[in-house]
Design a protein around this motif. Structure first.
Motif, mmCIF file in Angstrom:
data_model
loop_
_atom_site.group_PDB
_atom_site.id
_atom_site.type_symbol
_atom_site.label_atom_id
_atom_site.label_comp_id
_atom_site.label_asym_id
_atom_site.label_seq_id
_atom_site.Cartn_x
_atom_site.Cartn_y
_atom_site.Cartn_z
ATOM 1 N N LEU A 16 -3.781 -1.283 1.878
ATOM 2 C CA LEU A 16 -3.964 -2.462 1.027
ATOM 3 C C LEU A 16 -3.183 -3.653 1.561
ATOM 4 C CD1 LEU A 16 -3.815 -0.886 -2.556
ATOM 5 C CD2 LEU A 16 -5.841 -1.556 -1.244
ATOM 6 N N HIS A 17 -1.948 -3.403 1.971
ATOM 7 C CA HIS A 17 -1.116 -4.480 2.517
ATOM 8 C C HIS A 17 -1.749 -5.075 3.777
ATOM 9 C CE1 HIS A 17 2.454 -6.762 3.548
ATOM 10 N NE2 HIS A 17 2.381 -6.247 4.763
ATOM 11 N N ASN A 18 -2.213 -4.205 4.684
ATOM 12 C CA ASN A 18 -2.824 -4.677 5.931
ATOM 13 C C ASN A 18 -4.119 -5.442 5.684
ATOM 14 O OD1 ASN A 18 -0.729 -3.530 7.353
ATOM 15 N ND2 ASN A 18 -1.869 -1.692 7.911
ATOM 16 N N ALA A 19 -4.778 -5.159 4.542
ATOM 17 C CA ALA A 19 -5.996 -5.891 4.180
ATOM 18 C C ALA A 19 -5.676 -7.249 3.552
ATOM 19 C CB ALA A 19 -6.835 -5.062 3.209
ATOM 20 N N GLY A 20 -4.384 -7.558 3.385
ATOM 21 C CA GLY A 20 -3.967 -8.853 2.871
ATOM 22 C C GLY A 20 -3.849 -8.925 1.360
ATOM 23 N N LEU A 21 -3.809 -7.776 0.690
ATOM 24 C CA LEU A 21 -3.730 -7.789 -0.767
ATOM 25 C C LEU A 21 -2.279 -7.867 -1.242
ATOM 26 C CD1 LEU A 21 -6.351 -5.076 -1.747
ATOM 27 C CD2 LEU A 21 -6.673 -7.520 -1.400
ATOM 28 N N THR A 22 -2.091 -8.517 -2.370
ATOM 29 C CA THR A 22 -0.800 -8.552 -3.057
ATOM 30 C C THR A 22 -0.908 -7.635 -4.262
ATOM 31 O OG1 THR A 22 -0.448 -10.841 -2.362
ATOM 32 C CG2 THR A 22 0.863 -10.043 -4.213
ATOM 33 N N PHE A 23 0.019 -6.698 -4.394
ATOM 34 C CA PHE A 23 -0.097 -5.707 -5.454
ATOM 35 C C PHE A 23 1.265 -5.105 -5.753
ATOM 36 C CE2 PHE A 23 -0.667 -3.808 -1.339
ATOM 37 C CZ PHE A 23 0.040 -2.623 -1.385
ATOM 38 N N ASP A 24 1.374 -4.515 -6.940
ATOM 39 C CA ASP A 24 2.548 -3.732 -7.309
ATOM 40 C C ASP A 24 2.261 -2.264 -7.027
ATOM 41 O OD1 ASP A 24 3.728 -6.013 -8.275
ATOM 42 O OD2 ASP A 24 3.480 -5.502 -10.405
ATOM 43 N N ILE A 25 3.311 -1.494 -6.814
ATOM 44 C CA ILE A 25 3.192 -0.044 -6.686
ATOM 45 C C ILE A 25 3.840 0.580 -7.915
ATOM 46 C CG2 ILE A 25 3.913 1.986 -5.374
ATOM 47 C CD1 ILE A 25 3.819 0.222 -2.852
ATOM 48 N N ASP A 26 3.060 1.372 -8.649
ATOM 49 C CA ASP A 26 3.538 2.026 -9.863
ATOM 50 C C ASP A 26 2.910 3.421 -9.893
ATOM 51 O OD1 ASP A 26 4.416 2.796 -12.338
ATOM 52 O OD2 ASP A 26 3.652 1.025 -13.399
ATOM 53 N N PRO A 27 3.542 4.399 -9.249
ATOM 54 C CA PRO A 27 2.927 5.729 -9.146
ATOM 55 C C PRO A 27 2.651 6.364 -10.509
ATOM 56 C CG PRO A 27 4.758 5.526 -7.606
ATOM 57 C CD PRO A 27 4.819 4.324 -8.516
ATOM 58 N N ALA A 28 1.484 6.977 -10.610
ATOM 59 C CA ALA A 28 1.096 7.681 -11.832
ATOM 60 C C ALA A 28 2.003 8.887 -12.053
ATOM 61 C CB ALA A 28 -0.356 8.129 -11.718
ATOM 62 N N GLN A 29 2.218 9.210 -13.315
ATOM 63 C CA GLN A 29 2.995 10.390 -13.703
ATOM 64 C C GLN A 29 2.018 11.436 -14.249
ATOM 65 O OE1 GLN A 29 6.333 10.238 -12.988
ATOM 66 N NE2 GLN A 29 5.803 8.230 -12.173
ATOM 67 N N VAL A 30 1.240 12.015 -13.351
ATOM 68 C CA VAL A 30 0.191 12.958 -13.737
ATOM 69 C C VAL A 30 0.462 14.301 -13.067
ATOM 70 C CG1 VAL A 30 -2.284 13.475 -13.521
ATOM 71 C CG2 VAL A 30 -1.535 11.143 -14.055
ATOM 72 N N ASP A 31 0.412 15.369 -13.850
ATOM 73 C CA ASP A 31 0.514 16.718 -13.313
ATOM 74 C C ASP A 31 -0.893 17.114 -12.852
ATOM 75 O OD1 ASP A 31 0.620 19.455 -12.815
ATOM 76 O OD2 ASP A 31 1.899 19.888 -14.528
ATOM 77 N N GLU A 32 -1.156 16.942 -11.559
ATOM 78 C CA GLU A 32 -2.502 17.147 -11.033
ATOM 79 C C GLU A 32 -3.004 18.564 -11.251
ATOM 80 O OE1 GLU A 32 -3.249 15.487 -7.113
ATOM 81 O OE2 GLU A 32 -1.500 14.181 -7.354
ATOM 82 N N ARG A 33 -2.132 19.549 -11.067
ATOM 83 C CA ARG A 33 -2.575 20.936 -11.237
ATOM 84 C C ARG A 33 -2.940 21.216 -12.694
ATOM 85 N NH1 ARG A 33 -1.820 19.758 -6.457
ATOM 86 N NH2 ARG A 33 -3.879 18.972 -6.982
ATOM 87 N N ALA A 34 -2.215 20.597 -13.642
ATOM 88 C CA ALA A 34 -2.535 20.784 -15.054
ATOM 89 C C ALA A 34 -3.870 20.135 -15.410
ATOM 90 C CB ALA A 34 -1.419 20.217 -15.938
ATOM 91 N N VAL A 35 -4.161 18.981 -14.814
ATOM 92 C CA VAL A 35 -5.450 18.320 -15.044
ATOM 93 C C VAL A 35 -6.578 19.163 -14.443
ATOM 94 C CG1 VAL A 35 -6.842 16.275 -14.477
ATOM 95 C CG2 VAL A 35 -4.443 16.005 -15.145
#
Length: 197
Positions: A16-35
């Motif tokens: 995303l950065h290399n594509a020139g986008l401005t963004f925040d990073i906010d990682p999801a708090q998801v238990d993938e195995r539980a989903v």
């Protein structure tokens, strides 16, 4: 409105950065195995699993940041009807690479955009990768060279680095292989007027 990446993935952030986008990073708090667990029991295919996990991540962050546009992504490796996740340890990585030797698998990369806790767009891309034939000795040398990095991605390889040596043939989009179908995502961000058309 802020664009948010609901992932701690350095590779996705770099894309995303290399594509020139401005963004925040906010990682999801998801238990993938539980989903995943009830979906696997219900017989969901790997394509649906990737999309549901990407949606869960995007919606998790979007509920905390309702006015922002949140990007969630997930990638699953599918081989002979089974889904594979990141190897738990080096022995699992070794077994997977030996199993994939001389065979073709698929990488399924889903990307979702959510706003106000709801999915507003989703996309799934598929790449087919054929690993060349090699023996256990090569796998041992490869894993010794890359170390624990092998445990950070499905398939125990990073195509953008030494992992390229594992392959005989690749069909599909490079960004899909890296875990973020960037071209359709950028088109949707243009449609959403987040970036210029």
């Amino acid at each position: 409105m802020t664009l948010v990446l609901a992932s701690g993935s350095r590779v996705r952030a770099d894309l995303l950065h290399n594509a020139g986008l401005t963004f925040d990073i906010d990682p999801a708090q998801v238990d993938e195995r539980a989903v995943e667990a009830p979906l696997l029991e219900a017989g969901f295919c790997p394509e649906d699993l990737a999309t549901v996990l990407a949606e869960a991540k995007a919606q998790d962050v979007s509920e905390r940041r309702p006015d922002d546009l949140v990007i969630g992504a997930d990638q699953i490796l599918a081989y002979e009807g089974e889904r594979y996740t990141k190897p738990e340890n080096m022995e699992v990585a070794r077994r997977q690479l030996i199993e994939f030797s001389g065979k073709t698998h698929e990488l399924l990369s889903a990307v979702v955009i959510a706003k106000n806790g709801e999915t507003v767009w989703r996309h799934l891309s598929v790449a087919r990768l054929t690993i060349r034939s090699f023996g256990p000795e090569f796998v041992g040398r490869y894993l010794a060279a890359v170390g624990d990095v092998a445990l950070t991605s499905v398939g125990a390889y990073q195509l953008e680095s030494r992992g390229i040596q594992l392959f005989e043939k690749i069909e599909g989009d490079y960004f899909t292989i890296l875990g973020l179908p960037l071209l359709p995502l950028l088109e949707e961000l243009r449609n959403q007027k987040v970036i210029d058309r």
